[in-house]
Design an enzyme around this catalytic site. Structure first.
Site, PDB file in Angstrom:
ATOM      1  N   LYS A 184       0.840  -1.201   0.000  1.00  0.00           N
ATOM      2  CA  LYS A 184       0.000   0.000   0.000  1.00  0.00           C
ATOM      3  C   LYS A 184       0.872   1.246   0.000  1.00  0.00           C
ATOM      4  O   LYS A 184       1.613   1.486   0.949  1.00  0.00           O
ATOM      5  CB  LYS A 184      -0.903   0.056   1.236  1.00  0.00           C
ATOM      6  CG  LYS A 184      -1.899   1.215   1.137  1.00  0.00           C
ATOM      7  CD  LYS A 184      -2.569   1.555   2.448  1.00  0.00           C
ATOM      8  CE  LYS A 184      -1.846   2.608   3.250  1.00  0.00           C
ATOM      9  NZ  LYS A 184      -1.836   3.943   2.636  1.00  0.00           N
ATOM     10  N   GLU A 258      10.549   0.370   9.979  1.00  0.00           N
ATOM     11  CA  GLU A 258      11.489   1.480   9.752  1.00  0.00           C
ATOM     12  C   GLU A 258      10.748   2.745  10.121  1.00  0.00           C
ATOM     13  O   GLU A 258       9.844   3.160   9.396  1.00  0.00           O
ATOM     14  CB  GLU A 258      11.912   1.539   8.274  1.00  0.00           C
ATOM     15  CG  GLU A 258      12.564   0.291   7.745  1.00  0.00           C
ATOM     16  CD  GLU A 258      14.023   0.194   8.150  1.00  0.00           C
ATOM     17  OE1 GLU A 258      14.533   1.095   8.834  1.00  0.00           O
ATOM     18  OE2 GLU A 258      14.640  -0.812   7.778  1.00  0.00           O
ATOM     19  N   CYS A 292      13.459  10.561   6.992  1.00  0.00           N
ATOM     20  CA  CYS A 292      13.507   9.983   8.340  1.00  0.00           C
ATOM     21  C   CYS A 292      14.895  10.114   8.960  1.00  0.00           C
ATOM     22  O   CYS A 292      15.030  10.281  10.166  1.00  0.00           O
ATOM     23  CB  CYS A 292      13.104   8.525   8.282  1.00  0.00           C
ATOM     24  SG  CYS A 292      13.966   7.648   6.987  1.00  0.00           S
ATOM     25  N   GLU A 389      10.290  14.797  15.970  1.00  0.00           N
ATOM     26  CA  GLU A 389      10.588  14.831  14.543  1.00  0.00           C
ATOM     27  C   GLU A 389       9.680  15.865  13.873  1.00  0.00           C
ATOM     28  O   GLU A 389       8.462  15.768  13.943  1.00  0.00           O
ATOM     29  CB  GLU A 389      10.306  13.441  13.978  1.00  0.00           C
ATOM     30  CG  GLU A 389      10.785  13.268  12.575  1.00  0.00           C
ATOM     31  CD  GLU A 389      10.558  11.849  12.083  1.00  0.00           C
ATOM     32  OE1 GLU A 389       9.534  11.244  12.454  1.00  0.00           O
ATOM     33  OE2 GLU A 389      11.402  11.360  11.323  1.00  0.00           O
TER      34      GLU A 389
HETATM   35  P1  TAP Z   1       2.529   7.243   8.748  1.00  0.00           P
HETATM   36  O1  TAP Z   1       1.371   8.088   9.071  1.00  0.00           O
HETATM   37  O2  TAP Z   1       2.998   6.280   9.769  1.00  0.00           O
HETATM   38  O3  TAP Z   1       2.167   6.498   7.400  1.00  0.00           O
HETATM   39  C1  TAP Z   1       2.971   5.512   6.825  1.00  0.00           C
HETATM   40  C2  TAP Z   1       2.091   4.571   6.054  1.00  0.00           C
HETATM   41  O4  TAP Z   1       1.279   3.841   6.965  1.00  0.00           O
HETATM   42  C3  TAP Z   1       1.132   5.256   5.091  1.00  0.00           C
HETATM   43  O5  TAP Z   1       0.947   4.450   3.952  1.00  0.00           O
HETATM   44  C4  TAP Z   1      -0.134   5.334   5.930  1.00  0.00           C
HETATM   45  O6  TAP Z   1      -1.297   5.503   5.194  1.00  0.00           O
HETATM   46  C5  TAP Z   1      -0.090   3.995   6.630  1.00  0.00           C
HETATM   47  N1  TAP Z   1      -0.879   3.896   7.838  1.00  0.00           N
HETATM   48  C6  TAP Z   1      -1.430   4.887   8.592  1.00  0.00           C
HETATM   49  N2  TAP Z   1      -2.104   4.365   9.634  1.00  0.00           N
HETATM   50  C7  TAP Z   1      -1.972   3.019   9.550  1.00  0.00           C
HETATM   51  C8  TAP Z   1      -2.435   1.924  10.345  1.00  0.00           C
HETATM   52  N3  TAP Z   1      -3.163   2.115  11.440  1.00  0.00           N
HETATM   53  N4  TAP Z   1      -2.106   0.665   9.971  1.00  0.00           N
HETATM   54  C9  TAP Z   1      -1.358   0.449   8.876  1.00  0.00           C
HETATM   55  N5  TAP Z   1      -0.901   1.435   8.082  1.00  0.00           N
HETATM   56  C10 TAP Z   1      -1.200   2.708   8.412  1.00  0.00           C
HETATM   57  O7  TAP Z   1       3.802   8.082   8.380  1.00  0.00           O
HETATM   58  P2  TAP Z   1       3.915   9.184   7.273  1.00  0.00           P
HETATM   59  O8  TAP Z   1       3.366  10.441   7.848  1.00  0.00           O
HETATM   60  O9  TAP Z   1       3.358   8.711   6.000  1.00  0.00           O
HETATM   61  O10 TAP Z   1       5.514   9.272   7.086  1.00  0.00           O
HETATM   62  C11 TAP Z   1       6.281  10.044   7.896  1.00  0.00           C
HETATM   63  C12 TAP Z   1       6.984   9.210   8.943  1.00  0.00           C
HETATM   64  O11 TAP Z   1       7.622   8.081   8.355  1.00  0.00           O
HETATM   65  C13 TAP Z   1       8.058   9.959   9.647  1.00  0.00           C
HETATM   66  O12 TAP Z   1       7.962   9.730  11.020  1.00  0.00           O
HETATM   67  C14 TAP Z   1       9.335   9.358   9.102  1.00  0.00           C
HETATM   68  O13 TAP Z   1      10.431   9.437   9.917  1.00  0.00           O
HETATM   69  C15 TAP Z   1       8.949   7.976   8.834  1.00  0.00           C
HETATM   70  N6  TAP Z   1       9.796   7.413   7.796  1.00  0.00           N
HETATM   71  C16 TAP Z   1      10.726   6.504   8.170  1.00  0.00           C
HETATM   72  C17 TAP Z   1      11.572   5.964   7.247  1.00  0.00           C
HETATM   73  C18 TAP Z   1      12.568   4.970   7.667  1.00  0.00           C
HETATM   74  S1  TAP Z   1      13.344   4.168   6.529  1.00  0.00           S
HETATM   75  N7  TAP Z   1      12.842   4.711   8.895  1.00  0.00           N
HETATM   76  C19 TAP Z   1      11.472   6.325   5.912  1.00  0.00           C
HETATM   77  C20 TAP Z   1      10.522   7.253   5.554  1.00  0.00           C
HETATM   78  C21 TAP Z   1       9.672   7.789   6.528  1.00  0.00           C
HETATM   79  P3  TAP Z   1      -1.750   7.005   4.825  1.00  0.00           P
HETATM   80  O14 TAP Z   1      -0.862   7.411   3.723  1.00  0.00           O
HETATM   81  O15 TAP Z   1      -3.129   6.941   4.402  1.00  0.00           O
HETATM   82  O16 TAP Z   1      -1.575   7.839   6.068  1.00  0.00           O
END
Ligand code: TAP
Length: 482
Positions: A184, A258, A292, A389
């Protein structure tokens, strides 16, 4: 400071054909949803609607998992590594051939500068497929344990900051090791994943080996909760990562998480200052700080702090913020209104807690989501902007006097994804790397990625590694384990 005027140099968006609406990619073809709804993917730079995308229902996820299971049992799980490798090579080559399309679409949907999508995201995505293609027939010799076998069906959920690249980090090792996939993409950036579905068709990948279901958090949760998923790979926030860990506790599902980071970029007084300034800028303003492993905390040795701050501000005055498709743009749009609100809220908290705020004062486009490159000085360790963050173009500057103090401050975070060290002393680099509780430590550089190099976190930055041999290990079970 006077800036050079650059003529606009926009990349043509005519190279990519965006369809008005997209179904779900299940069992090798685009299909309509069963009971799901639709949402719009917009360009964060202009707020223009790019396409309508399906919000997959639990029934859709169920169909996708069933297709992945059939493909695993029927073809992919039995195929020789050498044959799997051929498909991965093919995907890598097609990604290269269609690189411009992917770069333009990524910049449109995500808001990142075309220079970054063209020179970083897309080439690295292809590199991940090339790298893992090479491993597919050598797994028995990769030191992964006795007779490594795939888990089966892997569920993958990825964020919006590097949509195609995160997809490649997830899909390439899963396929190389013989697993099938239900993935997804993030709600705000689904379009390159949907274009990638065309690549899979072009590569003649057997139906069901990769299934792409778009949607919001609930769709991700349906993948996490599905009883026939054997392993989960998630990249995203620590909050959602914790929820996933709780959801699968007590089940047989394996998981790699991650999560977030709050990296220290540490500059000693013997560092090459000009290079360090570029490294600081790259560390936090690359991809609008939506990284991240961004170097979001600058720890600078007190004796050079004033000089570094001055030079940094002068350099930031030259950054061009604006149209992501312009080849001269350094900083693009913030990915969504929600993310812009979060950055705005946290920076307001920084001011309220007493840190000194500075931004480069550049003009911002009237439409879309934008934030000026911002630096906070006089930050103390208890401030929220030093602990949480921000995931935006905002740098918090702290100072230190001794290497021990630098280590103590760098490690004073719930996260542990990455760190940077700037010094001319090799012995100090090695000592620091040993002391820092971070999965990656860059020395005299920052934000360098390579598929051969494992990436992942300590503490609340998650567990498991992606990339390199360590990344493969997460996708196999060995003869020793039952
Ligand atoms: P999240 O809100 O955690 O979203 C990540 C993914 O999970 C999205 O596809 C999201 O869908 C989905 N998601 C949301 N709620 C969920 C649930 N209850 N069960 C399963 N999946 C769910 O993070 P974000 O705002 O997209 O990304 C930013 C964060 O990601 C930052 O904290 C960043 O540090 C972290 N990040 C970490 C890394 C590594 S490699 N460590 C790399 C990139 C980003 P939606 O899109 O619909 O919200």
């Amino acid at each position: 400071m006077a800036k050079f005027d650059y003529a606009p140099a926009p990349e043509s968006r005519a190279v990519v054909d965006i369809k008005p609406s997209y179904g779900l990619f299940i069992n090798g073809e685009f299909t309509d949803s069963e009971g799901g709804s639709a949402f719009k993917s917009i360009s964060p730079a202009t707020e223009e609607v790019l396409a309508e995308v399906t919000d997959a229902s639990p029934a859709d996820v169920d169909r996708a998992v069933a297709a992945a299971r059939r493909a695993y049992n029927g073809v992919w799980g039995r195929m020789s590594g050498a044959d799997r490798g051929k498909y991965l090579f093919r995907i890598a080559r097609i990604l290269q051939e269609r690189a411009r399309e992917f770069a333009v679409l990524e910049s449109l949907d995500n808001g990142k500068p075309i220079r970054e999508s063209r020179d970083v995201d897309v080439p690295l995505a292809a590199a991940h497929f090339f790298y893992h293609a090479g491993w597919a027939d050598k797994l028995d010799y990769a030191g992964l344990g006795t007779a490594p076998r795939p888990h089966g069906v892997v569920g993958q959920v990825i964020p919006w900051n590097f949509p195609l690249l995160m997809l490649s980090w997830k899909i390439a090792p899963a396929l190389a090791t013989g697993n099938t996939v239900v993935i997804k993409p993030a709600e705000t950036t689904p379009l390159t994943a949907l274009l990638f579905a065309e690549v899979l068709q072009q590569a003649d990948l057997p139906p069901g080996v990769v299934n792409i279901v778009t949607g919001a958090g609930a769709t991700g949760q349906a993948i996490v909760d599905h009883p026939d998923v054997d392993k989960l790979a998630f990249t995203g926030s620590t909050g959602v990562g914790k929820m996933i860990a709780r959801s699968i506790a007590g089940t047989r599902k394996k998981a790699t998480l991650e999560l977030g980071g709050k990296a220290a970029n540490i500059v000693f007084d013997d560092a090459p200052i000009d290079q360090a300034i570029e490294g600081i800028v790259n560390g936090i303003f690359f991809n609008q700080g939506h990284v991240c492993c961004a170097g979001s905390r600058l720890l600078v040795q007190e004796s050079i702090a004033e000089e570094v701050e001055q030079r940094l501000k002068r350099r930031l005055g030259t950054l061009r913020v604006g149209d992501p498709l312009d080849k001269n743009t350094d900083v693009g749009a913030i990915n969504s209104k929600a993310q812009l609100n979060r950055i705005t809220e946290l920076t307001a908290a920084g001011e309220a807690e007493g840190a000194e705020r500075w931004d480069n004062g550049c003009e911002l486009p009237a439409k879309g989501f934008w934030f000026r490159p911002t630096v906070f000085t006089g930050v103390s360790q208890t401030h929220r902007i030093a602990q949480e963050e921000i995931f935006g173009p905002v740098l918090s500057v702290l100072t230190f006097r001794t290497p021990h103090e630098a280590v103590a401050k760098a490690n004073n975070t719930p996260y542990g994804l990455s760190a940077g060290v700037w010094t001319e002393k090799g012995s100090r680099i090695l000592w620091m790397a040993d002391q820092l509780r971070a999965g990656v430590v860059w020395a005299n550089t920052f934000n360098k990625f390579d598929p051969t190099s494992p990436f992942g976190g300590y503490k609340e930055s998650g567990y498991g590694r992606e990339g390199g041999r360590h990344g493969l290990a997460a996708y196999v079970t060995t003869g020793d384990a039952k």
